[in-house]
Design a protein around this motif. Structure first.
Motif, PDB file in Angstrom:
ATOM      1  N   ASP A 195       0.821  -1.215   0.000  1.00  0.00           N
ATOM      2  CA  ASP A 195       0.000   0.000   0.000  1.00  0.00           C
ATOM      3  C   ASP A 195       0.852   1.261   0.000  1.00  0.00           C
ATOM      4  O   ASP A 195       0.486   2.272  -0.605  1.00  0.00           O
ATOM      5  CB  ASP A 195      -1.006   0.000   1.148  1.00  0.00           C
ATOM      6  N   THR A 196       2.013   1.216   0.645  1.00  0.00           N
ATOM      7  CA  THR A 196       2.898   2.380   0.662  1.00  0.00           C
ATOM      8  C   THR A 196       3.481   2.648  -0.728  1.00  0.00           C
ATOM      9  O   THR A 196       3.591   3.800  -1.156  1.00  0.00           O
ATOM     10  CB  THR A 196       4.035   2.181   1.670  1.00  0.00           C
ATOM     11  N   PHE A 197       3.850   1.606  -1.427  1.00  0.00           N
ATOM     12  CA  PHE A 197       4.406   1.766  -2.771  1.00  0.00           C
ATOM     13  C   PHE A 197       3.335   2.124  -3.797  1.00  0.00           C
ATOM     14  O   PHE A 197       3.646   2.625  -4.874  1.00  0.00           O
ATOM     15  CB  PHE A 197       5.088   0.472  -3.222  1.00  0.00           C
ATOM     16  N   SER A 198       2.075   1.854  -3.478  1.00  0.00           N
ATOM     17  CA  SER A 198       0.991   2.011  -4.445  1.00  0.00           C
ATOM     18  C   SER A 198       0.660   3.478  -4.715  1.00  0.00           C
ATOM     19  O   SER A 198       1.202   4.390  -4.081  1.00  0.00           O
ATOM     20  CB  SER A 198      -0.263   1.307  -3.925  1.00  0.00           C
ATOM     21  N   SER A 199      -0.289   3.674  -5.638  1.00  0.00           N
ATOM     22  CA  SER A 199      -0.742   5.026  -5.985  1.00  0.00           C
ATOM     23  C   SER A 199      -1.638   5.625  -4.912  1.00  0.00           C
ATOM     24  O   SER A 199      -1.970   6.805  -4.973  1.00  0.00           O
ATOM     25  CB  SER A 199      -1.502   4.987  -7.315  1.00  0.00           C
ATOM     26  N   GLY A 200      -2.030   4.821  -3.913  1.00  0.00           N
ATOM     27  CA  GLY A 200      -2.899   5.308  -2.855  1.00  0.00           C
ATOM     28  C   GLY A 200      -4.360   5.329  -3.278  1.00  0.00           C
ATOM     29  O   GLY A 200      -4.748   4.734  -4.285  1.00  0.00           O
ATOM     30  N   LYS A 201      -5.177   6.001  -2.481  1.00  0.00           N
ATOM     31  CA  LYS A 201      -6.611   6.041  -2.753  1.00  0.00           C
ATOM     32  C   LYS A 201      -6.886   6.636  -4.126  1.00  0.00           C
ATOM     33  O   LYS A 201      -6.180   7.541  -4.555  1.00  0.00           O
ATOM     34  CB  LYS A 201      -7.323   6.879  -1.680  1.00  0.00           C
ATOM     35  N   PRO A 202      -7.927   6.149  -4.825  1.00  0.00           N
ATOM     36  CA  PRO A 202      -8.837   5.074  -4.400  1.00  0.00           C
ATOM     37  C   PRO A 202      -8.457   3.689  -4.908  1.00  0.00           C
ATOM     38  O   PRO A 202      -8.996   2.697  -4.450  1.00  0.00           O
ATOM     39  CB  PRO A 202     -10.162   5.504  -5.042  1.00  0.00           C
TER      40      PRO A 202
END
Length: 552
Positions: A75-82
Motif C-alpha cells: 500500500d505504501t508503494f501504491s498510488s494510494g486512494k482510491p
C-alpha cells in the motif's frame, strides 16, 4: 514437563522436544525473512530498495534455506486512494525474486506487510486497501509455479480480532476467485498472536497455512529493543531464567517494565513456551491444515551471544519436532544470521554457531567482491541490462509515484535501462561497491566513465560523482556536471565517455552532521565507495533514462 536446562545438556537426557505433531506437513520446513528490502520506514521510500540481488538468494539457498518470506509494503508503494495501483518499479523487484526462487527451487512467501512500529495501528480502511491490492497480486502470479505462496497480511493490530477474522475470510475468497492454486498464509490479529489464532473462524479452503509469530519470552528476545518502551531499559536478561543472573530493575520502573520483569521466571519456563504451540497444533489438526511460524527470533544487540544461540536451538527443536514450518526473522539486520547488524559478507560474516543451531549448513570459503571480479576479468561494468552482480543500488527518491524503475524495457529485444518518471531537486541514484575500492590505477591509465542517457528536459543538468569513504573526515565527492549541451533534450540515446581524470573534487555532504563542506582537495581514488547520479538543484519532469554504465 522438563526444564529447558535439559535441552542445554545441563540435566538428565530425555526427549524434551516431544509434543503433538502437525498432521499436514509442508514440502518445506525452514526459512528466512528477507527484511529491510521492500519495507519503507514510516512510509518513506528510500535507501535499501535494491539492497538484494540474485547472489543474495543464491547465498541464502546455499545455507539450506527452503523458503523465503518477502515483507512488502504494497500500500505504501501504491498510488494510494482510491485504486492503490502497484507500480512497475515494485513489480519488477518481486518478479525478480519469484524468478530467482523458482530457478533455485526455493519457496517464496509474498507477504502483504505493514507498519509494525510500536505505536502503529492497522488502518481503519484496511479492508478497502486489501480489496484493491490482492487482485493485482493474484492476477500477476496465478500462473506461476507452486513455489509461490501468498500471505494475506502481516500482524494486524489495533483492530478487533473478530472483525479481522471476517476481513481475512473475504480476502481468501477474493484471491480464490482469481487463483485457485497457490497456498495462502492466514494469521490472527493482535500481531499474529498464537492465542488469537485459536479463535479464527473456520475458513472454507483446503489450501491454507495457519501462521503465528513467535518471540517468547519477549523480555529475552527483545531486551533493549529501542522500539518497545516496556523493555528498552531492560538488558542483560539471561536465558534460561537464572535468578542470580538477573539485572536489577531500572529506577522508577514503569508498570510495563515491572510486569515483564516479574513475569519472566514463568514466561521463560518450558511449560509456558510449549503449551500454546501444542494448542496450535491441535487446532490446525482439527482443521486439516498446515502450521507455520513465519517470524521468530532474538534481537542480537543486547542478548548474550551463546544464550541467543541456545534460544534458536531450543525453539527450532520445538517447531521441528511438531512439523511446524519456521521462517526466522531475519537474514540481515538486528535479528539476522550475521555476526553483527552491520556485517553482510557471505560467507565470512555468517554467525556459524547460530546457523548450525537453526539446522542450516555452515558455509565455508571466502567471498569475492565486484571489484575483485572486475579486476580479474578486466571488466568494470556497473549496469548493463541490469545491475552488475555484487553491487547494491540505492535511490533517494522518497515520492512513491516517482520511484525509479531499475529494469525498464521498451521491447523484448532491447536491453534494460533505469527510468525515473519525475524527480525533485537533490534526488539521486547510487551504485554502491559494498567495500572501499581503489580506482587509482584506472584513473592514471586514462580510463573513462561511460554511460548512455536520454531525456526531454530543456534545462537538463545533473551531477555525477564518485564518493570516497569518510576516512579523511568526510565523504568527499569527485564529480562532473553534464548539461543539455552534452546530452541534447531530443528523447534519443546519447553516449558520454568522460575520463576519470576530468572529474573534479568539489566538496562533501556529511549526512550525520547534515552539513555541506566545500572542497579541501582530500578526495582520493584509492578509497571509493560509490558512484552517484544526482539531479542536483534541477528537477526532472519528463523522464530520465540511463543505461550501459561502465568504467573502461
Amino acid at each position: 514437563m522438563l526444564s529447558i536446562l535439559t535441552l542445554l545438556g545441563l540435566a538428565t537426557n530425555c526427549n524434551a522436544y516431544s509434543g503433538p505433531k502437525v498432521e499436514k506437513k509442508l514440502p518445506y520446513s525452514k526459512g528466512l525473512n528477507i527484511s529491510e528490502w521492500l519495507e519503507p520506514v514510516s512510509g518513506f521510500i528510500d535507501g535499501h530498495f535494491d539492497s538484494f540481488g540474485k547472489q543474495d538468494f543464491i547465498d541464502i539457498k546455499n545455507l539450506g534455506v527452503e523458503v523465503v518470506r518477502i515483507p512488502t509494503h504494497f500500500d505504501t508503494f501504491s498510488s494510494g486512494k482510491p485504486d492503490y495501483i502497484i507500480p512497475d518499479s515494485l513489480w519488477q523487484r518481486l518478479d525478480n525474486a519469484v524468478n530467482w526462487c523458482e530457478e533455485l527451487k526455493m519457496y517464496i512467501i509474498i507477504d502483504f506487510h505493514n507498519d509494525c512500529s510500536g505505536n502503529s495501528k492497522t488502518p481503519p480502511d484496511i479492508e478497502k486497501r486489501l480489496e484493491k491490492i490482492w487482485p493485482q497480486i493474484a492476477k500477476r502470479y496465478k500462473d506461476r509455479s507452486e513455489y509461490v505462496i501468498y500471505e494475506v497480511m502481516n500482524e494486524p493490530h489495533g483492530i478487533d480480532c473478530a472483525k479481522w477474522g471476517k476481513i481475512q475470510e473475504k480476502m481468501i475468497k477474493l484471491i480464490r476467485s482469481i487463483d485457485s492454486k497457490h497456498s495462502i498464509v492466514v494469521g490472527a490479529a493482535d500481531w499474529n498472536s498464537i492465542h488469537e489464532l485459536l479463535k479464527l473462524p473456520m475458513y472454507d479452503d483446503d489450501n491454507l497455512i495457519y501462521n503465528y509469530h513467535e518471540y517468547s519470552p519477549f523480555l529475552f528476545t527483545h531486551q533493549g529493543a529501542e522500539w518497545s518502551q516496556d523493555v528498552t531499559r531492560l538488558t542483560g536478561i539471561p536465558f534460561p531464567y537464572v535468578k542470580e543472573k538477573m539485572p536489577p530493575l531500572p529506577k522508577n520502573a514503569t508498570d510495563g517494565e515491572r510486569w515483564n520483569y516479574n513475569n519472566y521466571p514463568v514466561d521463560s519456563s518450558e511449560e509456558k513456551l510449549v503449551e500454546p504451540i501444542n494448542k496450535a497444533v491441535e487446532f490446525v489438526n482439527k482443521r486439516h491444515a498446515a502450521l507455520m511460524s513465519n517470524e521468530f527470533g532474538v534481537y542480537m544487540k543486547y542478548a548474550n551471544p551463546q544464550e541467543r544461540v541456545n534460544w534458536y536451538r531450543i525453539k527450532s527443536g520445538y517447531l521441528d519436532e511438531r512439523n511446524i514450518c519456521r521462517v526466522s526473522w531475519d537474514y540481515r539486520g538486528g535479528f539476522g544470521v550475521f555476526n553483527s547488524m552491520n556485517s553482510s559478507r557471505f560467507p565470512e560474516d555468517i554467525n556459524v554457531n547460530l546457523v548450525k543451531a537453526m539446522g542450516y549448513r555452515a558455509p565455508s570459503g571466502k567471498s569475492t567482491s565486484w571489484f575483485q571480479d572486475a579486476q580479474k576479468k578486466n571488466d568494470y561494468t556497473i549496469y548493463k541490462n541490469g545491475l552488475a552482480q555484487k553491487l547494491t543500488f540505492s535511490s533517494y527518491i522518497p515520492e512513491a509515484e516517482n520511484l525509479c524503475t531499475l529494469y525498464k524495457k521498451d521491447s523484448a529485444d532491447e536491453d534494460c535501462y533505469i527510468y525515473i518518471p519525475k524527480a525533485d531537486k537533490y534526488r539521486s541514484l547510487q551504485f554502491l561497491f559494498r567495500e572501499s575500492v581503489d580506482f587509482t590505477a584506472l584513473a592514471k591509465a586514462g580510463a573513462c566513465l561511460e554511460f548512455e542517457v536520454k531525456h526531454n528536459e530543456p534545462n537538463f543538468k545533473m551531477s555525477i560523482y564518485f564518493t570516497d569513504s569518510d576516512a579523511k573526515g568526510h565523504p568527499w565527492r569527485n564529480g562532473i556536471f553534464p548539461g543539455v549541451k552534452d546530452i541534447p533534450a531530443d528523447g534519443k540515446w546519447h553516449k558520454l565517455r568522460i575520463p576519470l581524470n576530468r572529474f573534479t573534487d568539489y566538496g562533501a555532504w556529511d549526512n550525520g552532521e547534515q552539513k555541506w563542506y566545500n572542497s579541501e582537495g582530500k578526495f582520493t581514488w584509492s578509497d571509493v565507495v560509490n558512484l552517484t547520479f544526482d539531479t542536483g538543484d534541477n528537477t526532472i519532469s519528463k523522464g530520465l533514462c540511463i543505461r550501459n554504465i561502465v568504467i573502461k
